[in-house]
Write an enzyme that holds these catalytic residues in place. Structure first.
Site, short mmCIF file in Angstrom:
data_model
loop_
_atom_site.label_atom_id
_atom_site.label_comp_id
_atom_site.label_asym_id
_atom_site.label_seq_id
_atom_site.Cartn_x
_atom_site.Cartn_y
_atom_site.Cartn_z
N ASP A 91 -25.17 -49.07 11.12
CA ASP A 91 -24.98 -50.32 10.38
C ASP A 91 -25.64 -51.47 11.12
O ASP A 91 -25.62 -52.60 10.65
CB ASP A 91 -23.47 -50.60 10.21
CG ASP A 91 -23.19 -51.78 9.32
OD1 ASP A 91 -23.75 -51.84 8.20
OD2 ASP A 91 -22.41 -52.67 9.73
N GLU B 4 -33.00 -55.83 13.91
CA GLU B 4 -32.47 -56.15 12.58
C GLU B 4 -32.65 -57.61 12.17
O GLU B 4 -32.59 -57.93 10.98
CB GLU B 4 -30.98 -55.81 12.50
CG GLU B 4 -30.07 -56.68 13.34
CD GLU B 4 -28.60 -56.32 13.14
OE1 GLU B 4 -27.85 -57.19 12.71
OE2 GLU B 4 -28.21 -55.17 13.42
N ARG C 74 -23.56 -52.74 17.98
CA ARG C 74 -24.77 -53.52 18.22
C ARG C 74 -25.96 -52.58 18.26
O ARG C 74 -25.92 -51.51 18.86
CB ARG C 74 -24.67 -54.29 19.55
CG ARG C 74 -23.70 -55.47 19.51
CD ARG C 74 -24.22 -56.60 18.61
NE ARG C 74 -23.32 -57.74 18.56
CZ ARG C 74 -22.39 -57.91 17.62
NH1 ARG C 74 -22.23 -57.00 16.66
NH2 ARG C 74 -21.62 -58.98 17.62
N LYS D 74 -10.25 -53.46 19.96
CA LYS D 74 -9.46 -53.46 18.73
C LYS D 74 -10.08 -52.57 17.64
O LYS D 74 -9.36 -51.83 16.96
CB LYS D 74 -9.29 -54.89 18.22
CG LYS D 74 -8.42 -55.74 19.14
CD LYS D 74 -8.18 -57.11 18.57
CE LYS D 74 -7.25 -57.92 19.49
NZ LYS D 74 -6.97 -59.28 18.95
N ILE D 75 -11.40 -52.64 17.49
CA ILE D 75 -12.05 -51.81 16.47
C ILE D 75 -12.00 -50.35 16.87
O ILE D 75 -11.67 -49.48 16.05
CB ILE D 75 -13.51 -52.26 16.25
CG1 ILE D 75 -13.54 -53.69 15.67
CG2 ILE D 75 -14.24 -51.30 15.32
CD1 ILE D 75 -14.93 -54.30 15.63
N PHE E 39 -18.52 -55.53 8.56
CA PHE E 39 -17.52 -56.59 8.55
C PHE E 39 -17.21 -57.10 7.15
O PHE E 39 -16.29 -57.91 6.98
CB PHE E 39 -18.05 -57.79 9.37
CG PHE E 39 -19.08 -58.60 8.64
CD1 PHE E 39 -18.75 -59.81 8.04
CD2 PHE E 39 -20.40 -58.16 8.52
CE1 PHE E 39 -19.70 -60.57 7.36
CE2 PHE E 39 -21.35 -58.90 7.84
CZ PHE E 39 -21.00 -60.12 7.26
N THR F 183 -21.75 -48.85 14.59
CA THR F 183 -21.39 -50.03 13.81
C THR F 183 -21.16 -51.22 14.73
O THR F 183 -20.53 -52.20 14.34
CB THR F 183 -20.11 -49.78 12.98
OG1 THR F 183 -19.06 -49.31 13.87
CG2 THR F 183 -20.34 -48.76 11.89
N HIS G 262 -25.75 -54.05 8.29
CA HIS G 262 -24.74 -54.86 8.99
C HIS G 262 -23.66 -55.34 8.03
O HIS G 262 -23.29 -56.52 8.00
CB HIS G 262 -25.40 -56.06 9.67
CG HIS G 262 -24.68 -56.49 10.92
ND1 HIS G 262 -25.30 -56.71 12.12
CD2 HIS G 262 -23.36 -56.75 11.14
CE1 HIS G 262 -24.41 -57.10 13.03
NE2 HIS G 262 -23.23 -57.12 12.45
N GLN G 263 -23.13 -54.40 7.25
CA GLN G 263 -22.09 -54.74 6.28
C GLN G 263 -20.71 -54.26 6.69
O GLN G 263 -19.75 -54.38 5.94
CB GLN G 263 -22.44 -54.17 4.90
CG GLN G 263 -22.30 -52.66 4.78
CD GLN G 263 -22.59 -52.14 3.39
OE1 GLN G 263 -23.75 -51.96 3.03
NE2 GLN G 263 -21.57 -51.91 2.60
#
Length: 327
Positions: free
Chosen positions: A256, A261, A232, A152-153, A296, A230, A293-294
């Site tokens: 990201d 992390e 993993r 989907k992304i 989302f 963006t 990790h922003q």
């Protein structure tokens, strides 16, 4: 149902409290791991996030405290010992999709920022430096973009890049016929990599995709390629990427997510010494952009995460089929 939330940030409290109508929510800032599992005592469910450690030892501890359900407030679940969860009869549910536009748009933001050096221009102007020296970018229009992972992304990302007038190539185990009909061409990875000016990763982390981007695959890419992640962190072998940045094989890197992390992202470490040499080396490059990790992080995504997670818990409590179950 009493639910223990781990790795809680202020926005988690805001959104879950806003949409909760029936459960008792207990929020812990600490991550879920072997040292903190006892905090779930007295709860029937835990709500965890991407960097919580749900290994076999933690699973045993959760079972001893009476936990029946792990509700992941994210799509990924590679941090869960699924066999141990099954052994202890603990159900696992997740949020399989939440505003794919949020992550796809963030990937595009990284591309545009790196290309046009927006972050550098912003800092220059604030210091009274209006020079354009060293700020030259390139037209995204007409470039070849490789998309690895067309769920989907990835599908939304393909649509956006087609809108920019790019030639879009894709790699996935299963072709998405919808985007294929829009002119996205699927190729084997070894044929895709050498053709792309920009490569964006949108696939899950599995044993097959771990370090998908490594010294060998990087050498197949165009010199000076722009690489965006963006998805993993462990999709990219960090040290291989650093070496490629040093030689110029990777011309731009926007991430990201990051392999290590869990000890960095979502925390304010501005007054601390960061012992992670790899992330410090990455941040020293002028052609590297790191966000924590922003991808989302939009109102729409946070709303959907809260609503779907709470619905998953409602369904479990009511004995209904778990449409978003992992196991």
């Amino acid at each position: 149902m009493k639910i223990a939330f781990f790795s809680t940030q202020s926005y988690d409290k805001t959104y879950f409290t806003r949409y909760n109508t029936r459960h008792e929510l207990v929020f812990f800032e600490a991550p879920l791991n072997e040292k903190t599992v006892a905090l779930a005592d007295g709860c029937q469910a835990v709500c965890a996030f991407v960097n919580d450690e749900l290994n076999a030892t933690v699973m045993e501890g959760l079972a001893k405290t009476g936990i029946q359900l792990i509700a992941m407030r994210c799509a990924g679940y590679n941090n869960i010992a699924l066999e141990a969860a099954q052994k202890h009869i603990i159900k696992v549910v997740r949020v399989p999709a939440y505003s794919p536009h949020a992550v796809a748009e963030h990937a595009v933001a990284l591309i545009l920022t790196l290309n046009r050096k927006i972050h550098k221009a912003y800092n220059r102007v604030r210091e009274g430096n209006f020079s354009l020296d060293k700020l030259i970018g390139f037209d995204v229009y007409g470039k070849t973009v490789g998309v690895i992972g067309t769920g989907k992304i990835g599908e939304v990302f393909c649509d956006i890049m087609k809108g920019f007038g790019c030639r879009v190539l894709a790699f996935d185990l299963v072709a998405n016929r919808g985007i294929e009909a829009k002119g996205v061409h699927y190729l084997p990875l070894v044929k895709l990599l050498p053709q792309c000016d920009i490569i964006s990763l949108h696939c899950p982390l599995t044993e097959q995709t771990r370090h998908l981007i490594n010294a060998e695959t990087i050498n197949l890419m165009k010199p000076g390629v722009m690489l965006i992640n963006t998805s993993r962190g462990a999709l990219i072998h960090t040290h291989a990427a650093i070496e490629a940045l040093k030689t110029g094989q990777i011309g731009y890197l926007g991430i990201d997510v990051y392999e290590q992390e869990e000890k960095l992202f979502f925390h304010n470490l501005s007054e601390e010494i960061i012992p992670d040499d790899a992330i410090m080396r990455l941040m020293s490059f002028p052609n590297v952009l790191v966000t924590s990790h922003q991808g989302f992080f939009t109102d729409e995504a946070l709303t959907q995460i809260a609503q779907v997670t709470l619905q998953n818990i409602d369904d479990f409590e009511a004995g209904k089929p778990l449409v978003n179950k992992v196991i």
